[in-house]
Design a protein around this motif. Sequence first.
Motif, mmCIF file in Angstrom:
data_model
loop_
_atom_site.group_PDB
_atom_site.id
_atom_site.type_symbol
_atom_site.label_atom_id
_atom_site.label_comp_id
_atom_site.label_asym_id
_atom_site.label_seq_id
_atom_site.Cartn_x
_atom_site.Cartn_y
_atom_site.Cartn_z
ATOM 1 N N PRO A 77 33.498 13.198 -4.908
ATOM 2 C CA PRO A 77 32.399 14.274 -5.018
ATOM 3 C C PRO A 77 31.917 14.403 -6.238
ATOM 4 C CG PRO A 77 34.695 15.327 -4.989
ATOM 5 C CD PRO A 77 34.937 13.960 -4.929
ATOM 6 N N ALA A 78 31.324 12.909 -6.561
ATOM 7 C CA ALA A 78 30.536 13.164 -8.239
ATOM 8 C C ALA A 78 29.193 12.422 -7.787
ATOM 9 C CB ALA A 78 31.391 12.613 -9.026
ATOM 10 N N GLY A 79 28.095 12.820 -8.189
ATOM 11 C CA GLY A 79 26.879 11.998 -7.916
ATOM 12 C C GLY A 79 26.092 11.731 -9.331
ATOM 13 N N TYR A 80 24.747 11.623 -8.976
ATOM 14 C CA TYR A 80 23.876 11.517 -10.102
ATOM 15 C C TYR A 80 23.609 12.958 -10.750
ATOM 16 C CZ TYR A 80 20.027 12.422 -6.667
ATOM 17 O OH TYR A 80 19.407 12.761 -5.705
ATOM 18 N N ARG A 122 27.475 -1.922 -8.792
ATOM 19 C CA ARG A 122 27.715 -2.747 -10.092
ATOM 20 C C ARG A 122 29.261 -2.323 -10.611
ATOM 21 N NH1 ARG A 122 22.177 -1.650 -10.543
ATOM 22 N NH2 ARG A 122 20.938 -3.639 -10.267
ATOM 23 N N GLY A 123 29.366 -0.721 -10.390
ATOM 24 C CA GLY A 123 30.571 -0.036 -11.180
ATOM 25 C C GLY A 123 31.640 -0.078 -10.097
ATOM 26 N N SER A 124 32.671 0.363 -10.555
ATOM 27 C CA SER A 124 34.053 0.465 -10.098
ATOM 28 C C SER A 124 34.748 1.675 -10.371
ATOM 29 C CB SER A 124 35.165 -0.405 -10.252
ATOM 30 O OG SER A 124 34.650 -1.866 -9.847
ATOM 31 N N ASP A 134 25.310 7.542 -12.937
ATOM 32 C CA ASP A 134 24.068 6.575 -13.068
ATOM 33 C C ASP A 134 23.837 5.967 -11.293
ATOM 34 O OD1 ASP A 134 21.652 5.309 -14.891
ATOM 35 O OD2 ASP A 134 21.883 4.132 -13.216
ATOM 36 N N VAL A 135 22.757 5.928 -10.982
ATOM 37 C CA VAL A 135 22.544 5.423 -9.486
ATOM 38 C C VAL A 135 22.743 4.049 -9.482
ATOM 39 C CG1 VAL A 135 20.900 7.300 -8.672
ATOM 40 C CG2 VAL A 135 19.921 5.339 -9.684
ATOM 41 N N VAL A 186 24.682 5.966 -4.980
ATOM 42 C CA VAL A 186 25.339 6.955 -5.640
ATOM 43 C C VAL A 186 24.202 8.089 -5.143
ATOM 44 C CG1 VAL A 186 25.711 8.083 -7.915
ATOM 45 C CG2 VAL A 186 26.274 5.842 -7.628
ATOM 46 N N SER A 187 24.879 9.215 -4.525
ATOM 47 C CA SER A 187 23.664 10.449 -4.204
ATOM 48 C C SER A 187 24.125 11.594 -5.246
ATOM 49 C CB SER A 187 23.785 10.760 -2.601
ATOM 50 O OG SER A 187 25.059 10.605 -2.289
ATOM 51 N N MET A 188 23.162 12.607 -4.996
ATOM 52 C CA MET A 188 23.289 13.504 -6.101
ATOM 53 C C MET A 188 24.604 14.012 -6.250
ATOM 54 S SD MET A 188 20.972 17.070 -5.905
ATOM 55 C CE MET A 188 19.339 16.284 -5.704
ATOM 56 N N ASP A 189 25.354 14.381 -5.002
ATOM 57 C CA ASP A 189 26.528 14.953 -5.216
ATOM 58 C C ASP A 189 27.865 14.147 -4.716
ATOM 59 O OD1 ASP A 189 24.933 17.375 -5.779
ATOM 60 O OD2 ASP A 189 24.847 17.283 -3.562
ATOM 61 N N MET A 190 27.797 12.935 -4.457
ATOM 62 C CA MET A 190 28.832 12.149 -4.088
ATOM 63 C C MET A 190 28.466 10.553 -4.090
ATOM 64 S SD MET A 190 29.225 13.109 -0.249
ATOM 65 C CE MET A 190 28.002 14.576 0.303
#
Length: 389
Positions: A299-302, A313-315, A307-308, A329-333
């Motif tokens: 539960p963490a997003g942009y 790319r990330g882990s 960053d979207v 990556v969405s707004m909240d998750m």
Amino acid sequence: MIRPTVARIDLSALKSNYRRIVDYLARERSPNPPGVIAVVKANAYGHGAGQVARALEEAGADLLACADIEEGVALRAAGVRAGILVFGALSVSALDGLFDGRLTPTISTPGAARAVQAAAARYKQRLRYHLKIDTGMNRLGFRYDGLRRTLPEVLASPNLDLEAVYTHFATADDLESPLFNDQRLRFERALADVRGEKGTGIFLAPASGENIPVPFSPYTHAANSAALLRDSRVWYDRVRPGLLLYGAVPPPLASTLPLTPVMTLGSRVVAVKGVRRGEGVGYGARFASEGPRTVAIIPAGYADGLDVRLAGRGSVLIRGRRAPIVGAVSMDMLAADVTALDVSPGDEVVIIGSQGPDRIDVREMAAAIGTIPYEILCRIGSRIERIYE
Ligand SMILES: *Cc1c(COP(=O)(O)O)cnc(C)c1O
């Protein structure tokens, strides 16, 4: 009530970073090491300005710096008693906060000098200021090559006392750029101009033919984190580290100091999903996979500053392992691929920080998406609770 995604701010790591910088300066330039201006602008690079500033004061900081008057006033409201230097331009600001908050302004334009002088006269106060010289950044400051024309009026301001002269490097983190050294030399020539010939403290104004006395000998500063690390010739009387305090080294430089990252960003898995062959995950249904996969929803997003571009790319770290961020990556998750890991809802997730033997730091995250660690830290959202420990 607290959300699962939290930023833990390790104030003892912050204090230790501050002391390590002070110790390093003392070791390298004894017996008169430069002082420090601890930079806490932009909510202390996302760490929380009030808490960070007070911890830095406890560690011995006597001068902090912020971006604008509003930040300075917020620091005073948080109980900060150290000096507070405001870096920003003041031409379109309400200036009352300078007086109410006992802030030290930077004068970087003729208009700011006039506005601050007029306000100081209204308040019937004398105000100490730092003078900014533009030696090549071409952003704020009096141009290094026009000082004899522009400075007399500023220095003659009856209510303003010059406390320090400074500049800022545009390419301190670029070892190939000749501009860094050019800026250093321009700054030194500018200092000679401001101080007057042979250290008399008299500024010669050829236009009017009058000599303008500089009230007392100003001190000097120039070095941000990168400049501090790379060249002790630009330490002058004080250095201005920001990023180093938070335990990160500006890329591509390598650390000569044992620093500890101050912020850890963590969350918990809220759902675990099986995804069948050919199905996508999230908006755009990207990440269509060749075989069955398991994804963990976090539960963490942009909206929280992630960053979207981290998708693909990330882990993140889950159960001590790297789980690639997949889908969108969405707004909240966001979603992480945890195929073959034994993951359940409630498991701890580290987005920035270490888990077991592995660590994802802001430098790595920034490099993965083509930005700088500064941006990662500053953008950690206001929705994320900072927990101080
Ligand atoms: C932000 C800033 C600093 C600190 O920069 P770091 O690279 O974080 O050390 C120093 N001086 C000025 C004028 C700044 O704006």
